[in-house]
Design a protein around this motif. Structure first.
Motif, short mmCIF file in Angstrom:
data_model
loop_
_atom_site.label_atom_id
_atom_site.label_comp_id
_atom_site.label_asym_id
_atom_site.label_seq_id
_atom_site.Cartn_x
_atom_site.Cartn_y
_atom_site.Cartn_z
N ARG A 1 2.79 -14.74 12.42
CA ARG A 1 3.89 -14.47 13.35
C ARG A 1 5.09 -15.34 13.02
O ARG A 1 6.24 -14.87 13.00
N ARG A 2 4.85 -16.61 12.75
CA ARG A 2 5.95 -17.53 12.44
C ARG A 2 6.62 -17.18 11.11
O ARG A 2 7.85 -17.32 10.97
N GLN A 3 5.84 -16.75 10.14
CA GLN A 3 6.41 -16.38 8.85
C GLN A 3 7.33 -15.17 8.97
O GLN A 3 8.42 -15.14 8.39
N VAL A 4 6.90 -14.17 9.71
CA VAL A 4 7.74 -12.98 9.91
C VAL A 4 9.02 -13.35 10.66
O VAL A 4 10.12 -12.91 10.30
N ALA A 5 8.88 -14.18 11.68
CA ALA A 5 10.06 -14.62 12.45
C ALA A 5 11.02 -15.40 11.56
O ALA A 5 12.25 -15.24 11.67
N LEU A 6 10.48 -16.25 10.70
CA LEU A 6 11.33 -17.04 9.80
C LEU A 6 12.08 -16.15 8.82
O LEU A 6 13.29 -16.32 8.59
N ALA B 1 14.24 -6.84 10.17
CA ALA B 1 14.50 -6.85 11.61
C ALA B 1 13.61 -5.83 12.32
O ALA B 1 13.04 -6.12 13.38
N GLN B 2 13.48 -4.67 11.73
CA GLN B 2 12.60 -3.64 12.29
C GLN B 2 11.15 -4.09 12.23
O GLN B 2 10.39 -3.93 13.20
N ALA B 3 10.75 -4.69 11.12
CA ALA B 3 9.38 -5.15 10.96
C ALA B 3 9.03 -6.21 11.99
O ALA B 3 7.93 -6.21 12.57
N ALA B 4 9.96 -7.12 12.24
CA ALA B 4 9.70 -8.17 13.23
C ALA B 4 9.52 -7.57 14.62
O ALA B 4 8.63 -7.98 15.37
N ARG B 5 10.34 -6.59 14.96
CA ARG B 5 10.23 -5.95 16.28
C ARG B 5 8.88 -5.26 16.46
O ARG B 5 8.30 -5.27 17.53
N VAL B 6 8.39 -4.67 15.36
CA VAL B 6 7.13 -3.93 15.46
C VAL B 6 5.93 -4.85 15.40
O VAL B 6 4.98 -4.72 16.16
N LEU B 7 5.96 -5.82 14.46
CA LEU B 7 4.77 -6.63 14.21
C LEU B 7 4.55 -7.73 15.24
O LEU B 7 3.41 -7.97 15.65
N LEU B 8 5.61 -8.39 15.66
CA LEU B 8 5.42 -9.58 16.49
C LEU B 8 4.65 -9.30 17.78
O LEU B 8 3.79 -10.11 18.16
N PRO B 9 4.88 -8.18 18.47
CA PRO B 9 4.06 -7.90 19.66
C PRO B 9 2.56 -7.77 19.34
O PRO B 9 1.72 -8.11 20.16
N PRO C 1 22.45 0.60 0.25
CA PRO C 1 21.09 0.71 -0.29
C PRO C 1 20.50 2.11 -0.23
O PRO C 1 19.31 2.29 -0.51
N SER C 2 21.32 3.10 0.11
CA SER C 2 20.77 4.45 0.33
C SER C 2 20.14 5.03 -0.92
O SER C 2 19.23 5.86 -0.84
N GLY C 3 20.59 4.61 -2.09
CA GLY C 3 20.08 5.21 -3.32
C GLY C 3 18.92 4.47 -3.96
O GLY C 3 18.41 4.91 -5.00
N ILE C 4 18.47 3.38 -3.36
CA ILE C 4 17.39 2.62 -3.98
C ILE C 4 16.05 2.91 -3.30
O ILE C 4 16.00 3.32 -2.15
N PHE C 5 14.99 2.68 -4.04
CA PHE C 5 13.66 2.87 -3.48
C PHE C 5 13.29 1.68 -2.59
O PHE C 5 13.55 0.54 -2.93
N PHE C 6 12.72 1.99 -1.44
CA PHE C 6 12.17 0.96 -0.57
C PHE C 6 10.99 1.59 0.15
O PHE C 6 11.05 2.77 0.52
N PRO C 7 9.90 0.86 0.35
CA PRO C 7 8.72 1.47 0.98
C PRO C 7 9.05 2.09 2.33
O PRO C 7 9.80 1.50 3.13
N ALA C 8 8.52 3.26 2.58
CA ALA C 8 8.71 3.90 3.88
C ALA C 8 8.07 3.03 4.96
O ALA C 8 6.99 2.48 4.76
N PHE C 9 8.75 2.92 6.09
CA PHE C 9 8.23 2.09 7.18
C PHE C 9 8.29 2.93 8.45
O PHE C 9 9.29 2.93 9.15
N ARG C 10 7.20 3.64 8.71
CA ARG C 10 7.23 4.64 9.78
C ARG C 10 6.42 4.22 11.00
O ARG C 10 6.15 5.04 11.86
N VAL C 11 6.01 2.97 11.06
CA VAL C 11 5.25 2.51 12.22
C VAL C 11 6.19 1.99 13.30
O VAL C 11 7.35 1.67 13.04
#
Length: 205
Positions: free
Chosen positions: A44-49, A193-201, A79-89
């Motif tokens: 949790r702390r690593q994601v927040a950091l 930012a999205q990952a932190a919102r989803v994962l931290l809870p 960044p619209s043209g670059i590959f980034f892993p889909a994050f649909r959770v």
């Protein structure tokens, strides 16, 4: 033994391979006995950091690249043209699904940071603050991957996840190397930012 082969695999692969989570379960999930008692709080702390420092890293990167990146950021770092892993959770997703998505995200980020750091060591060898930030972010990311590995093994007996990596910048021009780093870091600011919102809870005590 333990988590080393699992993590080492992530550090070795660099090709842009699109993959899906491959969930392999079994009685011999490696590494879960190596999890620290506070692994969930540490994660949790690593994601927040990472979330708290992402924008500063991007801003410092821009500053060190000079023109035209500083004055034409929106266009050159789009960044619209670059590959980034889909994050649909999201927050209502199952915890296991969230953890697998996080693993894939940070495995990709770890490889990308290595790519960017290598380029900046070549292009901006005297930019000590930027290089220190990149190294520190990479260190945090690797620690997070290790913790996610433990949690996936311990809680879900998952010990293999196929991950996707971005395009290497080797052989590209100086401008393209700078631009690719700029695009990846800008996307990183948005996704972390999205990952932190989803994962931290999911990691709350």
């Amino acid at each position: 033994t333990g988590v080393v082969p699992f993590v080492a695999l992530l550090l070795l692969q660099r090709r842009p391979v699109a993959g899906r989570a491959l969930l392999v379960t079994g009685p011999g999930c490696p590494g879960h006995s190596l999890c620290r008692s506070n692994v969930q709080e540490q994660t949790r702390r690593q994601v927040a950091l990472l979330n708290a420092t992402a924008q500063d890293l991007f801003s410092l990167y821009l500053k060190c690249q000079g023109e035209p990146f500083s004055s034409d950021t929106d266009r050159l770092c789009n960044p619209s043209g670059i590959f980034f892993p889909a994050f649909r959770v999201n927050r209502t997703s199952e915890r296991k699904e969230v953890m697998v998505a996080m693993y894939k995200l940070f495995a990709f980020l770890n490889a990308s940071l290595g790519n960017i750091t290598r380029d900046q060591e070549e292009l901006n060898p005297t930019a000590k603050e930027l290089l220190d930030r990149l190294h520190n972010t990479t260190k945090t990311t690797r620690g997070l991957i290790s913790n996610l590995t433990c949690l996936l093994c311990k809680n879900y007996n998952i010990f293999q996840v196929d991950v996707s990596y971005g395009e290497s910048s080797k052989g590209k021009s100086t401008f393209k190397k700078k631009q690719q780093g700029c695009q990846v870091l800008r996307k990183y600011v948005q996704v972390i930012a999205q990952a932190a919102r989803v994962l931290l809870p999911h990691l709350s005590p």
